[in-house]
Design an enzyme around this catalytic site. Structure first.
Site, PDB file in Angstrom:
ATOM      1  CG  MET A  79      -9.449  -4.729   9.252  1.00 11.90           C
ATOM      2  SD  MET A  79      -8.486  -6.506   9.243  1.00 11.90           S
ATOM      3  CE  MET A  79      -8.170  -6.774  11.111  1.00 11.90           C
ATOM      4  CD  GLU A  80      -5.344  -1.530   9.180  1.00 10.68           C
ATOM      5  OE1 GLU A  80      -5.272  -2.810   9.131  1.00 10.68           O
ATOM      6  OE2 GLU A  80      -6.113  -0.842   8.351  1.00 10.68           O
ATOM      7  CD  GLU A  83      -2.900  -1.367   2.404  1.00  9.73           C
ATOM      8  OE1 GLU A  83      -3.973  -1.763   2.426  1.00  9.73           O
ATOM      9  OE2 GLU A  83      -2.030  -1.049   3.428  1.00  9.73           O
ATOM     10  CG  ASP A  96     -12.883  -6.433   0.071  1.00  9.52           C
ATOM     11  OD1 ASP A  96     -13.948  -6.344   0.704  1.00  9.52           O
ATOM     12  OD2 ASP A  96     -11.705  -6.264   0.551  1.00  9.52           O
ATOM     13  N   GLY A 155     -12.985  -2.504   2.329  1.00 11.05           N
ATOM     14  CA  GLY A 155     -14.157  -3.187   1.914  1.00 11.05           C
ATOM     15  C   GLY A 155     -15.291  -2.124   1.813  1.00 11.05           C
TER      16      GLY A 155
END
Length: 249
Positions: A193-194, A12, A217, A78
């Site tokens: 998630m962060e 990333e 996604d 996502g």
């Protein structure tokens, strides 16, 4: 401005350190921090690894040890809404930890003893980031992403969105998971998630921050399919060009 740039995965942030002028590496807390000049900005690039604790620790170290004044998180997420497609860009206006629940002691989603559930991003940074992302979509996308990758992932006309991102220590990969989160968080655009952990750390430290995510996604049963291919061949290019434009603004 001394800008801290965080990503969870190496892919990333691919190309950013190489684009720095005079990069210098420092190792702290099992992480490599690269300092140098990125465009017109003094910057520190670092990989946080995955999850809220890792992200919050990294953000805190950037401020306390490396003296950054602003933090930018870039990476993938996502989709949290049917109108947000793979290849779209989401810039956070607020972030919430969807797995935070200390009720009945505190309201659901509220981080205990902060009085906050939805952490607001910095208005000026987010506007500058949106300008950079829009410039990328308009001017850079065609040359940045190979034709076969655009076809493979259906990148017809990617769009820019701004709004709510939710973070939690789980990879959302089932429609039922996503549905449960969406039911309690109206206006949700993306899940990851962060970001909200970085937001909390920046809130408590008084540091302006912004978050940009490329949608990788649909947060369903197909979420893991070709995930790393997308990160390497699409999301890495998005991040590189957007952050470069941001640093030159």
């Amino acid at each position: 401005m001394k800008l801290g740039i965080i990503s969870a995965l190496h892919e990333e942030q691919e190309g950013l350190v190489e684009a720095m002028q005079g990069p210098q590496k420092a190792i702290h807390g099992m992480r490599d921090y690269w300092t140098g000049k990125l465009g017109a900005v003094d910057a520190v690039c670092v990989l946080s690894r995955i999850g809220k604790v890792a992200a919050a620790m990294t953000a805190t170290s950037l401020v306390e040890r490396f003296g950054v004044t602003h933090i930018l998180f870039t990476g993938v997420a996502g989709s949290g809404d049917s109108g947000v497609k793979v290849g779209d860009i989401v810039i956070a206006e607020s972030l919430v930890q969807h797995d935070m629940n200390a009720s009945p002691l505190f309201p659901r989603f509220e981080v205990p003893l902060t009085g906050q559930s939805h952490f607001l991003t910095d208005v000026q940074m987010s506007a500058r980031l949106a300008h950079a992302a829009a410039g990328f979509l308009e001017h850079d996308l065609v040359n940045a992403i190979a034709v076969e990758e655009r076809k493979e992932f259906g990148l017809q006309a990617p769009r820019l969105h701004r709004g709510l991102i939710a973070s939690g220590d789980q990879f959302v990969h089932q429609k039922s998971q996503l549905g449960a989160i969406r039911d309690v968080l109206p206006g949700l655009l993306a899940v990851e998630m962060e970001g909200a952990a970085v937001a909390q750390a920046c809130f408590e430290l008084g540091v302006p921050f912004a978050v940009v995510r490329t949608i990788s996604d649909n947060a369903n049963e197909d979420a893991a399919t070709d995930f790393m291919r997308f990160v390497k061949s699409v999301a890495a290019r998005y991040s590189y060009y957007i952050v470069r434009r941001f640093s030159q603004a």
